[in-house]
Motif scaffolding. Structure first.
Motif, mmCIF file in Angstrom:
data_model
loop_
_atom_site.group_PDB
_atom_site.id
_atom_site.type_symbol
_atom_site.label_atom_id
_atom_site.label_comp_id
_atom_site.label_asym_id
_atom_site.label_seq_id
_atom_site.Cartn_x
_atom_site.Cartn_y
_atom_site.Cartn_z
ATOM 1 N N ALA A 900 0.856 -1.185 0.000
ATOM 2 C CA ALA A 900 0.000 0.000 0.000
ATOM 3 C C ALA A 900 0.895 1.238 0.000
ATOM 4 O O ALA A 900 1.441 1.639 1.032
ATOM 5 C CB ALA A 900 -0.915 -0.010 1.218
ATOM 6 N N ILE A 901 1.083 1.858 -1.176
ATOM 7 C CA ILE A 901 1.985 3.001 -1.320
ATOM 8 C C ILE A 901 1.284 4.300 -0.928
ATOM 9 O O ILE A 901 1.837 5.146 -0.251
ATOM 10 C CB ILE A 901 2.512 3.097 -2.768
ATOM 11 C CG1 ILE A 901 3.261 1.802 -3.136
ATOM 12 C CG2 ILE A 901 3.406 4.305 -2.943
ATOM 13 C CD1 ILE A 901 4.458 1.510 -2.281
ATOM 14 N N ALA A 990 8.330 4.068 5.921
ATOM 15 C CA ALA A 990 8.732 4.859 7.078
ATOM 16 C C ALA A 990 7.848 6.087 7.237
ATOM 17 O O ALA A 990 7.543 6.515 8.357
ATOM 18 C CB ALA A 990 10.199 5.266 6.949
ATOM 19 N N GLU A 991 7.409 6.634 6.124
ATOM 20 C CA GLU A 991 6.514 7.787 6.170
ATOM 21 C C GLU A 991 5.112 7.388 6.632
ATOM 22 O O GLU A 991 4.375 8.218 7.170
ATOM 23 C CB GLU A 991 6.437 8.441 4.788
ATOM 24 C CG GLU A 991 7.764 8.962 4.274
ATOM 25 C CD GLU A 991 7.637 9.504 2.852
ATOM 26 O OE1 GLU A 991 6.559 10.050 2.525
ATOM 27 O OE2 GLU A 991 8.599 9.358 2.080
ATOM 28 N N ARG A 992 4.741 6.127 6.427
ATOM 29 C CA ARG A 992 3.386 5.687 6.786
ATOM 30 C C ARG A 992 3.262 5.352 8.272
ATOM 31 O O ARG A 992 2.150 5.194 8.775
ATOM 32 C CB ARG A 992 2.978 4.462 5.960
ATOM 33 C CG ARG A 992 2.759 4.788 4.492
ATOM 34 C CD ARG A 992 2.261 3.580 3.728
ATOM 35 N NE ARG A 992 0.954 3.133 4.176
ATOM 36 C CZ ARG A 992 -0.207 3.638 3.774
ATOM 37 N NH1 ARG A 992 -0.216 4.649 2.913
ATOM 38 N NH2 ARG A 992 -1.348 3.145 4.231
ATOM 39 N N GLY A 993 4.392 5.197 8.939
ATOM 40 C CA GLY A 993 4.318 4.982 10.378
ATOM 41 C C GLY A 993 4.465 3.527 10.760
ATOM 42 O O GLY A 993 5.332 2.814 10.256
ATOM 43 N N SER A 994 3.579 3.048 11.640
ATOM 44 C CA SER A 994 3.736 1.731 12.256
ATOM 45 C C SER A 994 3.579 0.603 11.240
ATOM 46 O O SER A 994 3.071 0.799 10.133
ATOM 47 C CB SER A 994 2.713 1.542 13.369
ATOM 48 O OG SER A 994 1.418 1.369 12.821
ATOM 49 N N TYR A 995 3.981 -0.618 11.676
ATOM 50 C CA TYR A 995 3.902 -1.794 10.794
ATOM 51 C C TYR A 995 2.468 -2.066 10.338
ATOM 52 O O TYR A 995 2.248 -2.498 9.211
ATOM 53 C CB TYR A 995 4.453 -3.027 11.518
ATOM 54 C CG TYR A 995 4.385 -4.272 10.667
ATOM 55 C CD1 TYR A 995 5.327 -4.507 9.660
ATOM 56 C CD2 TYR A 995 3.360 -5.199 10.837
ATOM 57 C CE1 TYR A 995 5.260 -5.636 8.869
ATOM 58 C CE2 TYR A 995 3.284 -6.334 10.047
ATOM 59 C CZ TYR A 995 4.237 -6.544 9.058
ATOM 60 O OH TYR A 995 4.155 -7.654 8.263
#
Length: 1019
Positions: A900-901, A990-995
């Motif tokens: 999911a980009i 990394a920009e999207r946050g958590s796993y």
């Protein structure tokens, strides 16, 4: 005229005499001694065959069937058929479960003889005779043999120490007027063998119970069976003992006795010998006495499995033997036996004097299967037709009598309750007619006169069983039950213990009925031509009505006109068939409606045109019904179902699905689903209309004209209080190319145009404030070719598409032409488990914005998400979400990545070209709760095609990602957990946050299209 008739009669008489003189059949008499080793599951023995040449020809060789060799390898005709019909169980079995012959050494009259196995069929051999066998001569053929009994995959086999010993000895092929008939063993397709006698001695541990062809000659075994009958009668009075932990019946095999016994059977006038052995059998015995005074012993043998059904099975055997004897001819053999045992080829299988039955659900089901299989003693056992080439002449005739039996004792034709009553309500269609029309209206049916191996699985059921049974019922109703039964009894008497061919059957029926039965044989049985009469109009007359009837088909079969009063048939009259158009006198008055074939006796493919009111009206009343059901030819049907949906913009949606789609297939069908959005307060929804034609050409199976409409909202912005909507209109032409019926290779061509009308928000270029919404039109044209091999082992598909669009942007007129190729291949390594490989390549052949920098809406994508679905082909919960769960929905298109980009990023998008490889694999061993866990890996390259001097490096444009997938419902639902990724993907993550924001999911509702699912139904 009298002289002409006399002359023709003499010619017919001479032809009849000539035909009888040219008929011959060979004779084979067997002496077999065999020993069962139940530790290594082998039969070791000897066979001696007396082969008598009754043909007018001298023979220098004889074809020998070694059908046990069908289980010898994964490349026999049986193994290949298993794969073609969708089963990989035999292909992936362990070597220890295979079987076949060894230690064979043929002699002829004591001299060594050469045996040559066919290269592609090890279960067929040619025995070269040391000396020519002259007409009228006889020889002794002998050989020792060892047969490794395979696990139960079809007919011959074992499950533990339960043995099904069929097609188990070397056996000469039939030599008749048509020559030799060598045939490999097949599951779909039965047998053809020479009549003769059997003398069979079987040695095995003494606590085994055997049911077999023939008459038991061993006195000690007769006493043993009588004791078992007494023990069984007593044991069946006691409750079944179940395992307290598993709630199942204990069915462990008793230890085999160390003492061996030898049992001898003899049989006369049979063409096969089968036996079944189990140490757990209950045994019941009874007798049937005929009017002639003859007495036939009847037996049933069964285990604790379904014993509550089988305790009454002796009555079913008695009743079926009596039923067929009364209608066809007296049962000639001394005993009839039904066995409950393991069976992997259908639900029942017949052999002379004995039949094996698999699982049944109800007493009625068991009765019907036993009756059908016992009935094969007449149509297979006594009338020994070539069932491999003409399956219908045995299976179809026998199915006709089975239906008469169930109508007599259960007031329903066969398995009429196979579908719930509420599903069939409102329709006069039987299950058989429904199944026939399902194939016939799509022009996918095959003539009953088709060889067994050329049938598809569903057409084997229809062509060999159901359609011939319906056709014979049609004839019976036309000529009358008394005349029909007389003709069949003549057929039986003339051809019992012989090999009748379809032409012989036809000759008897035409002679006995005095009719030309071209419509029955050339029409219904020898072709897949359709029958369709149509009522064009009527006029009232002084004595009744003059009805205009038109035959719009190729079959001129007889039919009835029926006068309807209060929805019941008040008057009925038969009319001979004709071609073209005729005015028929219907000599009855006072009817409300006239219907052609109200009782559904004929095989009319379109009954909608079979009705007319007495006033000449053809208007059908409208029936509005909750949920679909089979077609009702008396009404125009409209179905409805409450529809609910949800997306992040329209929120909850409630509406009504209206459709006319039903079974059997209709040329024109539609679906209309209006929905009210509680989020936007608008009416949105979707609709589809299609019309299908079937050209009379082998090159094209069908042509479908399709028109689809879809409209929902694709974005919203609460701060400016706007919602953005789209509407898509899609006319298309889909051409399904023709194929061989037995092939699993399907091809489709499609041309579609998309008019996408979408709403965009407008903002001030100076201040950025919201100015309102504006609609924009896009016209896209796509030509595609899809090919799919639906084979069970290593299926594959191929998709090629070319797309064109012309449009305007702020720089002026723009256009592109792009092409894409998708190849899918599965490599199976276990039943229903394999490695899936997908390759995608897409590129712009021409593109005026190739190096524009800004990414086109029509760009190729490594990851397909809602924001780049510019054609609105897929359904998304959130099309334009930057974060949250709805931004994590993906679709497996283009590059097929499962990452999911998110919106607003050019990573993985290209105005030039992309290539990608996707792999995923089923785990070979089962997981707890059968979790469908699959490791996956994707790798691909996309070309940014940036303006000169701004190109990214190779590393920037190379993407790869791997993880674990959970996929359900044939991959319609998937959840993807990425574990390793290329740096550019990790930077985005990394920009999207958590796993948890990295986990993607798919919900492919395209795979739920009921029309497409039904089209792929094969049994």
């Amino acid at each position: 005229m009298k002289h002409i008739i006399s002359f023709l009669s003499v010619i017919c008489f001479l032809e009849s005499i000539f035909a009888q003189e040219s008929y011959f059949q060979q004779e084979v008499n067997y002496t077999i001694n065999v020993t069962l080793n139940d530790r290594n599951h082998t039969l070791i023995g000897t066979i001696e065959m007396e082969y008598i040449n009754h043909s007018p020809d001298a023979l220098d060789s004889i074809y020998i069937h070694l059908w046990g060799n069908a289980y010898q390898s994964r490349n026999t005709a049986f193994a290949r058929q298993q794969l073609r019909t969708g089963s990989t169980e035999f292909y992936f079995t362990k070597n220890e479960n295979l079987g076949g012959f060894s230690e064979i050494n043929f002699t002829v009259d004591g001299q060594n003889a050469i045996l040559e196995l066919q290269k592609d069929n090890p279960d067929i051999a040619i025995l070269r005779l040391p000396q020519t066998l002259t007409s009228g001569g006889k020889i002794k053929i002998a050989t020792p043999f060892t047969l490794k009994i395979p696990a139960s995959f079809s007919r011959l086999g074992h499950v533990g120490q339960s043995y099904q010993i069929t097609q188990w000895f070397p056996k000469p092929a039939v030599y008749d007027r048509e020559g030799w008939h060598p045939m490999p063993y097949l599951e779909l397709g039965e047998f053809y063998s020479e009549f003769g006698s059997f003398d069979v001695s079987i040695t095995l541990p003494e606590n085994y119970i055997i049911g077999a062809t023939g008459i038991l000659q061993t006195e000690s075994e007769k006493a043993f069976l009588q004791k078992k009958v007494e023990e069984s009668s007593e044991a069946l009075q006691k409750p079944i003992v179940k395992n307290a932990e598993t709630d199942t019946v204990e069915s462990d095999f008793p230890r085999s006795s160390e003492t061996m016994k030898t049992i001898r059977y003899t049989a006369e006038n049979v063409h096969d010998f089968a036996w079944f052995a189990d140490k757990r059998f209950y045994v019941l015995k009874d007798q049937v006495t005929f009017a002639s005074g003859r007495i036939v012993d009847t037996w049933v043998m069964f285990t604790d499995f379904e014993r509550n059904l089988w305790k009454d099975a002796i009555n079913y055997v008695n009743r079926s033997v009596k039923f067929y004897s009364d209608l066809v001819g007296e049962y000639p053999y001394p005993q009839a036996t039904a066995i409950q045992s393991e069976l992997s080829a259908g639900i029942g299988m017949e052999y002379p004097m004995i039949t094996i039955i698999g699982p049944s659900d109800t007493p009625k089901d068991l009765d019907i299967v036993i009756t059908h299989e016992v009935g094969h003693n007449w149509f297979y056992g006594i009338l020994g037709s070539n069932e491999r080439d003409h399956a219908w002449i045995d299976e179809g005739i026998n199915s006709y009598y089975e239906k008469r039996y169930t109508e007599k004792y259960y007031q329903s034709p066969g398995f009429a309750d196979i579908l719930p009553e509420f599903v069939m309500r409102g329709s006069d269609l039987s299950i058989s007619e429904l199944a026939y029309l399902w194939q016939a209206r799509r022009d996918l049916d095959q003539a009953p006169e088709t060889t067994s191996d050329e049938f598809t699985r569903i057409n084997y059921l229809l062509g060999a069983y159901e359609k011939p049974a319906m056709a014979l019922n049609y004839l019976e109703k036309y000529v009358g039950e008394l005349n029909f039964d007389g003709a069949m009894q003549s057929y039986y008497e003339q051809w019992k213990f012989k090999h009748p061919q379809p032409a012989d059957f036809r000759a008897i029926l035409e002679k006995e009925t005095g009719l030309n039965l071209t419509w029955l044989f050339d029409g219904l049985l020898y072709s897949n031509a359709k029958q369709d009469y149509k009522i064009e109009g009527l006029h009232e007359s002084d004595t009744g009505y003059r009805v205009m009837v038109k035959n719009i088909s190729d079959i001129a079969g007889p039919f009835t006109l029926d006068g309807i009063v209060d929805d019941k048939v008040a008057f009925s009259k038969w009319y001979d068939g004709f071609t073209g158009e005729k005015v028929l006198e219907f000599p009855y008055q006072g009817v409300e409606k006239i219907t052609l074939d109200a009782a559904h006796i004929t095989l009319d493919v379109n009954r909608k045109n079979n009705h007319i009111s007495a006033k000449g009206s053809k208007i059908e009343p409208l029936q509005i019904r909750f949920l679909p059901g089979p077609e009702n030819d008396k009404q125009t049907q409209l179905y409805w179902f409450p529809a609910m949906a949800w997306n992040n913009y329209d929120k909850f949606m409630l509406g009504l699905a209206l459709y006319n789609t039903t079974v059997p297939f209709k040329k024109f069908d539609f679906t209309i689903i209006p929905l009210y959005s509680f989020g936007t307060k608008d009416v949105i929804g979707l609709a589809n209309f299609n019309y299908t034609i079937f050209p009379k050409t082998q090159a094209i199976q069908s042509i479908t004209f399709d028109f689809g409409i879809k409209s929902f909202h694709h974005n919203r912005r609460p701060t400016d209080d706007y919602d953005l909507q789209y509407a898509r209109f899609t006319p298309a032409i889909k051409v399904e190319l023709g194929k061989k019926p037995s092939s699993n290779f399907y091809q489709t061509l499609q041309l579609r145009s998309l008019w996408v009308n979408q709403e965009f928000a407008q903002f001030s270029p100076t201040f950025g404030n919201y100015l309102g919404n504006e609609w924009e039109d896009n016209f896209i044209h796509e030509l595609s070719y899809y090919a799919e091999n639906r084979r069970a082992l290593d299926p594959q598909s191929f998709y090629l598409a070319i797309e064109q669009q012309s449009y305007n942007d702020f720089l002026g007129n723009q256009n592109y032409l792009k092409a894409s190729l998708e190849v899918k291949q599965t490599f199976n390594y276990a039943p229903k488990k394999g490695l899936d490989i997908r390759v995608f390549a897409g590129g712009f052949l021409t593109n005026t914005r190739r190096n524009a920098g800004a990414i086109l809406p029509a760009a190729f994508n490594m990851t397909s998400q809602g924001y780049n679905d510019y054609r609105y082909d897929d359904f998304y919960f959130g099309r334009n979400e930057d974060d949250g769960i709805w931004s994590q929905q993906v679709t497996i298109r283009d590059g097929g990545f499962k990452n999911a980009i998110g919106t607003g990023f050019s990573l993985g998008r290209s105005n030039n070209f992309i290539v990608a490889l996707n792999m995923k694999a089923d785990l070979p061993n089962g997981l707890p709760f059968n979790l469908p866990l699959k490791p996956y890996f994707d790798i691909g390259y996309f070309d940014n095609a940036m303006p000169t001097g701004e190109d990214d490096t190779f590393q920037d444009q190379l993407l790869w990602s791997g993880g674990i997938a959970l996929e359900f419902v044939k991959d319609m639902v998937g959840i993807y957990f990425p574990l390793i990724n290329s740096k550019n993907i990790d930077d985005r993550y990394a920009e999207r946050g958590s796993y948890w924001n990295r986990i993607a999911f798919t919900l492919d509702l395209r795979k739920l299209n009921p029309k497409e699912l039904l089209k792929k139904v094969e049994f």
